[in-house]
Design a protein around this motif. Structure first.
Motif, PDB file in Angstrom:
ATOM      1  N   HIS A 111       3.663   5.115  -1.494  1.00 28.47           N
ATOM      2  CA  HIS A 111       3.766   3.835  -0.805  1.00 28.47           C
ATOM      3  C   HIS A 111       2.564   2.943  -1.102  1.00 28.47           C
ATOM      4  N   CYS A 112       2.846   1.734  -1.557  1.00 26.96           N
ATOM      5  CA  CYS A 112       1.814   0.728  -1.823  1.00 26.96           C
ATOM      6  C   CYS A 112       2.312  -0.615  -1.279  1.00 26.96           C
ATOM      7  N   PHE A 113       1.447  -1.625  -1.319  1.00 24.92           N
ATOM      8  CA  PHE A 113       1.881  -2.971  -0.945  1.00 24.92           C
ATOM      9  C   PHE A 113       1.094  -3.998  -1.747  1.00 24.92           C
ATOM     10  N   ILE A 114       1.677  -5.191  -1.864  1.00 25.96           N
ATOM     11  CA  ILE A 114       1.101  -6.282  -2.642  1.00 25.96           C
ATOM     12  C   ILE A 114       0.868  -7.484  -1.736  1.00 25.96           C
ATOM     13  N   LYS A 115      -0.338  -8.068  -1.839  1.00 23.88           N
ATOM     14  CA  LYS A 115      -0.666  -9.287  -1.110  1.00 23.88           C
ATOM     15  C   LYS A 115      -0.739 -10.439  -2.101  1.00 23.88           C
ATOM     16  N   ARG A 116      -0.052 -11.512  -1.758  1.00 27.17           N
ATOM     17  CA  ARG A 116      -0.019 -12.689  -2.634  1.00 27.17           C
ATOM     18  C   ARG A 116      -0.874 -13.810  -2.062  1.00 27.17           C
ATOM     19  N   ASN A 117      -1.645 -14.463  -2.935  1.00 24.72           N
ATOM     20  CA  ASN A 117      -2.423 -15.645  -2.549  1.00 24.72           C
ATOM     21  C   ASN A 117      -1.885 -16.828  -3.342  1.00 24.72           C
ATOM     22  N   ARG A 118      -1.127 -17.684  -2.678  1.00 26.76           N
ATOM     23  CA  ARG A 118      -0.457 -18.779  -3.367  1.00 26.76           C
ATOM     24  C   ARG A 118      -1.442 -19.797  -3.948  1.00 26.76           C
ATOM     25  N   SER A 119      -2.541 -20.048  -3.243  1.00 28.61           N
ATOM     26  CA  SER A 119      -3.482 -21.087  -3.672  1.00 28.61           C
ATOM     27  C   SER A 119      -4.217 -20.714  -4.954  1.00 28.61           C
ATOM     28  N   THR A 120      -4.517 -19.431  -5.116  1.00 30.58           N
ATOM     29  CA  THR A 120      -5.268 -18.987  -6.306  1.00 30.58           C
ATOM     30  C   THR A 120      -4.383 -18.309  -7.349  1.00 30.58           C
ATOM     31  N   HIS A 121      -3.086 -18.180  -7.058  1.00 28.57           N
ATOM     32  CA  HIS A 121      -2.138 -17.525  -7.969  1.00 28.57           C
ATOM     33  C   HIS A 121      -2.579 -16.095  -8.286  1.00 28.57           C
ATOM     34  N   THR A 122      -3.062 -15.409  -7.271  1.00 23.29           N
ATOM     35  CA  THR A 122      -3.509 -14.033  -7.456  1.00 23.29           C
ATOM     36  C   THR A 122      -2.671 -13.077  -6.620  1.00 23.29           C
ATOM     37  N   TYR A 123      -2.621 -11.828  -7.078  1.00 21.50           N
ATOM     38  CA  TYR A 123      -1.852 -10.773  -6.420  1.00 21.50           C
ATOM     39  C   TYR A 123      -2.709  -9.512  -6.418  1.00 21.50           C
ATOM     40  N   CYS A 124      -2.794  -8.850  -5.271  1.00 25.05           N
ATOM     41  CA  CYS A 124      -3.594  -7.629  -5.156  1.00 25.05           C
ATOM     42  C   CYS A 124      -2.712  -6.464  -4.724  1.00 25.05           C
ATOM     43  N   LEU A 125      -2.872  -5.343  -5.412  1.00 24.32           N
ATOM     44  CA  LEU A 125      -2.116  -4.133  -5.113  1.00 24.32           C
ATOM     45  C   LEU A 125      -2.995  -3.170  -4.337  1.00 24.32           C
ATOM     46  N   TYR A 126      -2.452  -2.631  -3.235  1.00 26.74           N
ATOM     47  CA  TYR A 126      -3.180  -1.698  -2.390  1.00 26.74           C
ATOM     48  C   TYR A 126      -2.361  -0.425  -2.199  1.00 26.74           C
ATOM     49  N   LEU A 127      -3.059   0.677  -2.063  1.00 25.86           N
ATOM     50  CA  LEU A 127      -2.433   1.939  -1.699  1.00 25.86           C
ATOM     51  C   LEU A 127      -2.348   2.020  -0.190  1.00 25.86           C
ATOM     52  N   SER A 128      -1.161   2.282   0.346  1.00 24.16           N
ATOM     53  CA  SER A 128      -0.998   2.389   1.797  1.00 24.16           C
ATOM     54  C   SER A 128      -1.721   3.622   2.323  1.00 24.16           C
ATOM     55  N   LEU A 129      -2.479   3.451   3.404  1.00 25.87           N
ATOM     56  CA  LEU A 129      -3.230   4.561   3.983  1.00 25.87           C
ATOM     57  C   LEU A 129      -2.508   5.188   5.170  1.00 25.87           C
ATOM     58  N   THR A 130      -1.517   4.473   5.710  1.00 24.87           N
ATOM     59  CA  THR A 130      -0.735   4.979   6.833  1.00 24.87           C
ATOM     60  C   THR A 130       0.741   4.721   6.552  1.00 24.87           C
ATOM     61  N   ASN A 131       1.591   5.154   7.480  1.00 25.90           N
ATOM     62  CA  ASN A 131       3.031   4.916   7.341  1.00 25.90           C
ATOM     63  C   ASN A 131       3.436   3.526   7.806  1.00 25.90           C
ATOM     64  N   ALA A 132       2.479   2.780   8.370  1.00 21.12           N
ATOM     65  CA  ALA A 132       2.780   1.429   8.828  1.00 21.12           C
ATOM     66  C   ALA A 132       3.011   0.513   7.640  1.00 21.12           C
ATOM     67  N   THR A 134       1.993  -2.478   7.408  1.00 22.41           N
ATOM     68  CA  THR A 134       0.789  -3.272   7.174  1.00 22.41           C
ATOM     69  C   THR A 134      -0.430  -2.483   7.624  1.00 22.41           C
ATOM     70  N   ASP A 135      -1.335  -2.237   6.715  1.00 20.02           N
ATOM     71  CA  ASP A 135      -2.629  -1.653   7.041  1.00 20.02           C
ATOM     72  C   ASP A 135      -3.645  -2.200   6.050  1.00 20.02           C
ATOM     73  N   ASP A 136      -4.899  -1.806   6.191  1.00 17.40           N
ATOM     74  CA  ASP A 136      -5.943  -2.342   5.311  1.00 17.40           C
ATOM     75  C   ASP A 136      -5.736  -1.915   3.864  1.00 17.40           C
ATOM     76  N   GLY A 137      -5.300  -0.667   3.665  1.00 13.05           N
ATOM     77  CA  GLY A 137      -5.000  -0.183   2.332  1.00 13.05           C
ATOM     78  C   GLY A 137      -6.236   0.054   1.488  1.00 13.05           C
ATOM     79  N   LYS A 138      -6.025   0.701   0.345  1.00 13.82           N
ATOM     80  CA  LYS A 138      -7.072   0.949  -0.641  1.00 13.82           C
ATOM     81  C   LYS A 138      -6.779   0.126  -1.871  1.00 13.82           C
ATOM     82  N   PHE A 139      -7.696  -0.750  -2.238  1.00 16.35           N
ATOM     83  CA  PHE A 139      -7.488  -1.637  -3.374  1.00 16.35           C
ATOM     84  C   PHE A 139      -7.307  -0.834  -4.660  1.00 16.35           C
ATOM     85  N   LEU A 140      -6.300  -1.218  -5.453  1.00 15.49           N
ATOM     86  CA  LEU A 140      -6.029  -0.559  -6.728  1.00 15.49           C
ATOM     87  C   LEU A 140      -6.141  -1.519  -7.912  1.00 15.49           C
TER      88      LEU A 140
END
Length: 384
Positions: A111-132, A134-140
């Motif tokens: 399980h991972c998740f992606i955060k999108r920043n529309r203003s900077t056209h950037t996308y960050c991938l994180y490793l999920s740390l819990t089953n929720a 949304t969590d802080d995640g580990k940056f990948l």
């Protein structure tokens, strides 16, 4: 005892950053191998026993950075850590940056998740740390979109603050054609690493902070992604195909025949509207990629999006994401090896305005999965 050992180690020799550190690229004391430090003189049996205990106890991030710290002490410690830490396909754990280019776990989706920043056209991938969801995640990984006159590039990097192609943190890129219906995943590789190491005949690695400007990277093609063009104004779910050029078809064995069953039978509360199109009639299932498209492409694995099912009550196309997706979007998809194979290799879907889940497993890597998902974000002139 192990925790006290780690505390002493970190306070006396090692500074651990929040970023992942590659064990065979870690900058360590002095001349680069750290063999003159007191920790390197410990008996190998004792070192291995301690590192085994750390590996067994620190199974999740952020505690797992203790293992990364140990790999940065000296070359002898680094070799032991590399022997102890299993590949992601076996352990299901992402420990070092090289893990993002290695196949995912075989026993289930990571399980991972992606955060999108529309203003900077950037996308960050994180490793999920819990089953929720949304969590802080580990940056990948991080990616930034670069618009060109005839195509778009997504530069993918190990560091969100350094996403240039000439950087040592460069991993690869995703390139599109003008229409946005054809994509190529390109992986970066040092062009001189092999020859330089052969000439030096030395196990000592260069300090990346000083050598980064001299690194010459070349890209090689890993996969091709295509989206089917919509004609005559037809509307419906996206249809996509991924030819994984570096993965053989034998990596996913054909699924044994099973008793026919409906995924949406009974009271399943996880049914999700993948593309809510009001008053749209269901297209023929023949319009979706069929078994003929899933065959061999010069022996390479071909992944297709799982065909959604038309829900007469909701009047929309539906897919079952098992609670991992909560917002309807045309971007949502699930990839399988064939219509008959129910094993989901990659699934991607929306859970917030700029938040998306990304779950993947063997035989693709986090880097490949991230690149495929980035193609779903891109504007598709002729596909919608």
């Amino acid at each position: 005892m192990t925790l006290e050992f780690i505390a002493r180690l970190r306070s006396s020799r090692v500074v651990v950053q929040d970023q992942l550190e590659v064990p065979d690229q870690a900058a360590v004391d002095g001349d680069g191998n750290g063999e003159d430090c007191c920790w390197a003189k410990l008996p190998p049996e004792l070192i291995r026993e301690v590192l085994l205990r750390i590996e067994d106890s620190e199974t999740h991030w952020p505690q797992r950075k203790n293992l990364v710290a140990c790999a940065g002490v000296c070359s002898s410690w680094r070799l032991i850590v590399k022997e102890i830490v299993k590949f992601p396909e076996i352990s299901g754990k992402l420990t070092f940056p090289i893990s993002v280019k290695q196949p995912g776990p075989k026993d289930g989706l990571l399980h991972c998740f992606i955060k999108r920043n529309r203003s900077t056209h950037t996308y960050c991938l994180y490793l999920s740390l819990t089953n929720a969801l949304t969590d802080d995640g580990k940056f990948l990984l991080a990616a930034r979109k670069h618009k060109r006159p005839t195509h778009n590039d997504y530069i993918i990097s190990l560091r969100a603050e350094d996403m240039s192609r000439g950087s040592s943190s460069y991993v690869g890129k995703l390139r599109s054609n003008y229409l946005g219906n054809r994509y190529t995943i390109l992986a970066g590789q040092s062009a001189h690493t092999g020859s330089k190491m052969a000439k030096n005949h030395s196990p000592r690695l260069p300090n990346l902070k000083h050598a980064s400007s001299k690194i010459h990277l070349v890209n090689y093609s890993m996969a091709h992604i295509s989206y089917e063009l919509e004609v005559l104004g037809s509307r419906g779910p996206r249809r996509m195909q991924c030819i994984m050029g570096t993965i053989p078809t034998t990596s996913i064995p054909p699924e044994e025949p099973a008793r026919a069953r409906s995924e949406f039978s009974g009271r399943n509360t996880d049914i999700f509207q993948s593309n809510p199109i009001a008053h749209s009639e269901p297209a023929s299932m023949g319009n979706f990629p069929s078994g003929s498209l899933c065959g061999q492409k010069n022996g390479a694995l071909v992944l297709i999006n799982k065909a959604p099912r038309w829900n007469e009550q909701l009047h929309c196309w539906c897919l079952n994401f098992h609670g991992r997706v909560t917002v309807a979007s045309v971007k949502n998809f699930q990839l399988v090896a064939s219509p008959e194979n129910r094993k989901i290799v990659l699934q991607f879907g929306k859970v917030g305005k700029d938040l998306f889940t990304m779950d993947y497993q063997y035989p693709i890597s986090a880097f490949q999965a991230f690149a495929i998902c980035l193609s779903s974000f891109d504007t598709k002139v002729a596909c919608e």
